[in-house]
Design a protein around this motif. Sequence first.
Motif, PDB file in Angstrom:
ATOM      1  N   ALA A 705      -8.854  -8.348  -6.966  1.00 16.37           N
ATOM      2  CA  ALA A 705      -8.442  -7.102  -6.148  1.00 16.37           C
ATOM      3  C   ALA A 705      -9.464  -6.859  -4.821  1.00 16.37           C
ATOM      4  CB  ALA A 705      -8.170  -5.969  -6.947  1.00 16.37           C
ATOM      5  N   VAL A 706     -10.671  -6.858  -5.849  1.00 18.04           N
ATOM      6  CA  VAL A 706     -11.942  -6.609  -5.116  1.00 18.04           C
ATOM      7  C   VAL A 706     -11.944  -7.737  -3.804  1.00 18.04           C
ATOM      8  CG1 VAL A 706     -14.623  -6.631  -5.123  1.00 18.04           C
ATOM      9  CG2 VAL A 706     -12.923  -5.775  -6.844  1.00 18.04           C
ATOM     10  N   LYS A 707     -11.705  -9.178  -4.374  1.00 14.98           N
ATOM     11  CA  LYS A 707     -12.598 -10.154  -3.002  1.00 14.98           C
ATOM     12  C   LYS A 707     -10.967 -10.274  -1.640  1.00 14.98           C
ATOM     13  CE  LYS A 707     -11.282 -15.572  -2.858  1.00 14.98           C
ATOM     14  NZ  LYS A 707     -11.250 -16.648  -4.005  1.00 14.98           N
ATOM     15  N   HIS A 708      -9.265  -9.301  -2.390  1.00 11.35           N
ATOM     16  CA  HIS A 708      -8.390  -8.921  -1.589  1.00 11.35           C
ATOM     17  C   HIS A 708      -9.046  -7.898  -0.325  1.00 11.35           C
ATOM     18  CE1 HIS A 708      -7.781 -13.594  -1.513  1.00 11.35           C
ATOM     19  NE2 HIS A 708      -7.577 -13.854  -2.803  1.00 11.35           N
ATOM     20  N   LYS A 709      -9.803  -7.231  -0.845  1.00 13.90           N
ATOM     21  CA  LYS A 709      -9.786  -5.691  -0.930  1.00 13.90           C
ATOM     22  C   LYS A 709      -8.253  -5.459  -0.508  1.00 13.90           C
ATOM     23  CE  LYS A 709     -13.757  -6.647   1.932  1.00 13.90           C
ATOM     24  NZ  LYS A 709     -14.226  -7.249   3.268  1.00 13.90           N
ATOM     25  N   THR A 710      -7.699  -4.887  -2.142  1.00 12.32           N
ATOM     26  CA  THR A 710      -6.031  -4.743  -1.615  1.00 12.32           C
ATOM     27  C   THR A 710      -5.863  -4.450  -3.609  1.00 12.32           C
ATOM     28  OG1 THR A 710      -4.415  -4.198  -1.348  1.00 12.32           O
ATOM     29  CG2 THR A 710      -4.944  -7.340  -1.810  1.00 12.32           C
ATOM     30  N   HIS A 711      -5.370  -3.381  -3.671  1.00 10.92           N
ATOM     31  CA  HIS A 711      -4.942  -2.872  -5.320  1.00 10.92           C
ATOM     32  C   HIS A 711      -5.852  -2.583  -5.757  1.00 10.92           C
ATOM     33  CE1 HIS A 711      -0.477  -2.673  -4.465  1.00 10.92           C
ATOM     34  NE2 HIS A 711      -0.867  -3.957  -3.650  1.00 10.92           N
ATOM     35  N   VAL A 712      -7.037  -2.227  -5.807  1.00 19.05           N
ATOM     36  CA  VAL A 712      -8.260  -1.898  -7.002  1.00 19.05           C
ATOM     37  C   VAL A 712      -7.726  -1.177  -7.686  1.00 19.05           C
ATOM     38  CG1 VAL A 712     -10.519  -1.295  -7.272  1.00 19.05           C
ATOM     39  CG2 VAL A 712      -9.874  -2.702  -5.276  1.00 19.05           C
ATOM     40  N   ASP A 713      -6.965   0.218  -6.710  1.00 12.27           N
ATOM     41  CA  ASP A 713      -6.812   1.394  -7.944  1.00 12.27           C
ATOM     42  C   ASP A 713      -5.894   1.164  -8.603  1.00 12.27           C
ATOM     43  OD1 ASP A 713      -4.809   0.797  -5.355  1.00 12.27           O
ATOM     44  OD2 ASP A 713      -4.023   2.630  -5.077  1.00 12.27           O
ATOM     45  N   THR A 714      -5.071   0.150  -8.384  1.00 11.10           N
ATOM     46  CA  THR A 714      -3.841  -0.315  -9.328  1.00 11.10           C
ATOM     47  C   THR A 714      -4.037  -1.028 -10.081  1.00 11.10           C
ATOM     48  OG1 THR A 714      -1.924  -1.602  -7.365  1.00 11.10           O
ATOM     49  CG2 THR A 714      -1.531  -2.536  -9.566  1.00 11.10           C
ATOM     50  N   VAL A 715      -5.187  -1.656 -10.289  1.00 12.31           N
ATOM     51  CA  VAL A 715      -5.782  -2.775 -11.909  1.00 12.31           C
ATOM     52  C   VAL A 715      -6.393  -1.632 -12.390  1.00 12.31           C
ATOM     53  CG1 VAL A 715      -7.435  -3.918 -12.269  1.00 12.31           C
ATOM     54  CG2 VAL A 715      -6.344  -4.328 -10.754  1.00 12.31           C
TER      55      VAL A 715
END
Length: 778
Positions: A705-715
């Motif tokens: 999620a951090v690497k692709h800058k998406t769905h950090v909030d999902t995790v």
Amino acid sequence: MRLKTSLLKEPKHILYELVSCVGWTTADELYSCSEDHQILKWNLLNNETGLVVRLPDDIYPVDLHWFPKTVGAKKQTQAEIFALTSTDGKFHLVSKMGRIEKSVEAHKGAVLAGRWNYDGTALLTAGEDGQIKIWSKSGMLRSTLVSQGCPVYSVAWGPDSDRVLYTSRRQLIIKPLQPSTKVIQWKAHDGLVLKVDWNSVNDLILSGGEDCKYKVWDSFGRLLHSSTSQDYPITSLSWAPDGEVFAVGSFNTLQLCDKTGWSYALEKPNTGSVFNLAWSADGTQLAGACGNGHVIFAHVVEQHWEWKNFSITLTKRRTMQVRNVQNDAVDVLEFRDRVIKASLAFDHLVVATSLQCYVYKNWNTPLIFDLKEGTVSLILQAEKHFLLVDGSGLYTFSYEGRLTSSPKFLGMRADILSAQAVSLSNDTIAIRDKSDEKVILFFDPMTGKPLSDGKPLTHKLEVLEVALDQCGPSPERKIALIDKNHDLYLTSVHHLGKEPKICKIGSMVHSMAWNDSANILCGIQDIQFTVWYYPSVVFTDKELLPRTIYTKDGSEFSHAPHILSYVGTKVTLRQGDGSLVYSSVPLYSTLLHEYSASARWEDALRLCRFAKDQSLWACLAGMAMANRDLNTAEMAYAAIGELPRVQYINFIKEQPSKESSLAHMLMFSGHVQEAETTLLQAGLIYQAIQMNIDLFNWNRALELAVKHKTHVDTVLAYRGKFLQTFGRKETNKRFLQYSEGVEVDWERIQAKIEMELFKEREKAAHTSVRGSVASRHL
């Protein structure tokens, strides 16, 4: 199998003068030494016997050993010098013409044994004085290996010439040449041990003693077979070069035995005690030195081969009889030279004589080609070609007689390769490396080059036996192996740069064989006969493996049965007492493999419904998943009551894209890394993150999620929900760090997920429309 013996009416040596030793120069020429001081040469082709030399009156010969044909590169066509030991404490290096090149004072008292090592670089002598000495080829003393207080009656080199086996009263001792290495010692007989021999191919030890018994041991000193007490002490014994049989001699007795110890045949010739036995290099002829002045000759006949409805017997040295058991038709095959080895499989008979190779498809017109080397030690067959092993190398031939390849590798010793260490299929040759028995090398039989990336397979333990499956496409080739712990493992031959996955499928397995027409494996497992209907299921759904096994109680077999072949539905086993027994395996599993290979899933389902066998349904479930036929897999899993898997298959079917479906199928089979890679390559970042969340692989999910800058909030949301369920607080520093700056809003997260799935469906639909338009244009 039996020995056909021949003995002259009048001995060529002086009558009742003991013949002490014999040795072959070629497969048809023998030298014999007697207490009449004569060395005689016997030519078996023209039945002539001549005096080579009369020894001086003070030389009474005890043992004779010809200098070996050198291993590896250059091969002598015949031995030119031999070591002769005598009662005066000397050994003599004698030329083929009978000239004594050198005499060396070696021991006090008689020199009871003299043996060259396998490459001819050292000579071992054992004496009445209890000493064992090692000498150079030219007769210079290198070392005194052993000094003991009793005579050493017999010695033998270990297979790699790095250990020496010798007798010490009732004990056998294995002493390594390397100093400060452990010596193995055990009580072997209840009387003096008179003779020993150690075979380089099977690594087994023979011993015979005054207790009138012969015994077979492994190289750790474990007893494998002990004979019943014979009428007289065992005065001689010798392994055949290929390690499949051995001969035992005593007073007026000559016996042929299998390597496991049971007796093929017992002859009672009028010989007195047989003091020395020697096999010809091709393993077809045997000579014995007799106490009454005779030299006895014997050759092996009545060997037997079977394949489907054909039964073949070697009736004479150059004659075979073929019987078709269906109609009792008999054909007789005549050969120009004597038969050395033969193999019958895959509807072809391959016969190696001393000079030629014959290949029969039908019994009228064989294909014949000349052999470079006369001593063929092993023939292996596959459906498309066969493999010959002789002293100088391995050769693969097509059934049209064309040499296709000759694989070579560093440290190869073709002279000690056995059927357990080599396996052949249509597209692969597998060889256990002798220098490191944990390593298995793979070669292409068409080119002789190492397969794929050239990397060998390395197991964690020494491998005892290897076997390649015989059916299916080359990329799916599997190899079964039994290791030193008698565990059975299965792995793929081609692993495309990845670490090979070696899966254990059985324990306490002593013998195994693949079926000739389907990839079904059978084995002797502990006290039962086991058939693995679909061993490859271990790579698709390993929990199904126990359900795909068919077992039979082993009480119908005697001690230590060995599987000879598995053809059609018939398994042929050799029992511990030498008798043959047959066991049948239900036909349904072979049909199921056939239907799976041709993708006839409806027929496969019909067969399973008809047979009403849970193991067949389990096989079908594994086969369908391996071939990604989800509908068949769903029905098969439902039939064996695996409802969670049925639900997961329905979940796979509902995936919005092919890539997601493929990734979840890989997940189903436990290939997590490959599943994640598939999703990331397809650009399905959310699916890859969600997969790691489902596996509770939180750190990897956050990393993606951090690497692709998406769905950090999902995790973070799923992690919070997980901890809340178990009433735990967050302790992971990385999660604490990101939770400070990221707001968790479930409604926003659900909307994002819906959006991701919608995009994936649209992309999949767009791809399929493009594909159908392109196919219309074509």
